[in-house]
Design a protein around this motif. Structure first.
Motif, PDB file in Angstrom:
ATOM      1  N   ASP A  53       8.780  -1.045  -2.812  1.00 29.74           N
ATOM      2  CA  ASP A  53       7.637  -0.460  -3.523  1.00 29.74           C
ATOM      3  C   ASP A  53       6.436  -1.397  -3.484  1.00 29.74           C
ATOM      4  N   LEU A  54       6.683  -2.684  -3.676  1.00 33.12           N
ATOM      5  CA  LEU A  54       5.593  -3.662  -3.627  1.00 33.12           C
ATOM      6  C   LEU A  54       4.954  -3.717  -2.239  1.00 33.12           C
ATOM      7  N   LEU A  55       5.779  -3.635  -1.218  1.00 33.69           N
ATOM      8  CA  LEU A  55       5.259  -3.667   0.152  1.00 33.69           C
ATOM      9  C   LEU A  55       4.443  -2.424   0.478  1.00 33.69           C
ATOM     10  N   ASP A  56       4.774  -1.312  -0.154  1.00 31.70           N
ATOM     11  CA  ASP A  56       4.059  -0.051   0.096  1.00 31.70           C
ATOM     12  C   ASP A  56       2.754   0.073  -0.669  1.00 31.70           C
ATOM     13  N   GLU A  57       2.549  -0.769  -1.680  1.00 33.05           N
ATOM     14  CA  GLU A  57       1.330  -0.697  -2.473  1.00 33.05           C
ATOM     15  C   GLU A  57       0.116  -1.099  -1.633  1.00 33.05           C
ATOM     16  N   PRO A  58      -0.984  -0.394  -1.826  1.00 31.25           N
ATOM     17  CA  PRO A  58      -2.196  -0.762  -1.079  1.00 31.25           C
ATOM     18  C   PRO A  58      -2.722  -2.126  -1.542  1.00 31.25           C
ATOM     19  N   ILE A  59      -3.314  -2.822  -0.598  1.00 23.72           N
ATOM     20  CA  ILE A  59      -3.886  -4.134  -0.907  1.00 23.72           C
ATOM     21  C   ILE A  59      -5.284  -3.917  -1.477  1.00 23.72           C
ATOM     22  N   LEU A  60      -5.511  -4.406  -2.679  1.00 17.87           N
ATOM     23  CA  LEU A  60      -6.811  -4.281  -3.335  1.00 17.87           C
ATOM     24  C   LEU A  60      -7.627  -5.546  -3.077  1.00 17.87           C
ATOM     25  N   GLN A  61      -8.886  -5.362  -2.752  1.00 19.12           N
ATOM     26  CA  GLN A  61      -9.743  -6.519  -2.489  1.00 19.12           C
ATOM     27  C   GLN A  61     -10.834  -6.620  -3.501  1.00 19.12           C
TER      28      GLN A  61
END
Length: 61
Positions: A53-61
């Motif tokens: 689930d953590l790997l699938d989360e979008p990266i927020l900048q």
């Protein structure tokens, strides 16, 4: 007899032979790990799912 053992006994008579073989193999592995006091090194399905689930989360900048 333990409730879990009763439930497992019923399921082993209910499932298809290939499922039964897989379940027996996995349970044997867990028993071996417990006998060696090594269950803590085995990742649980819940922990693996958390990582996925953590790997699938979008990266927020």
């Amino acid at each position: 007899m333990d409730v879990l053992v009763k439930r497992l006994d019923a399921k082993l008579r209910e499932w298809e032979p290939d499922i039964v073989a897989t379940v027996r193999e996995r349970i044997s592995e867990i028993i071996d790990l417990a006998d060696r006091d090594a269950l803590d090194i085995m990742r649980s399905r819940a922990v693996e799912q958390e990582v996925l689930d953590l790997l699938d989360e979008p990266i927020l900048q």
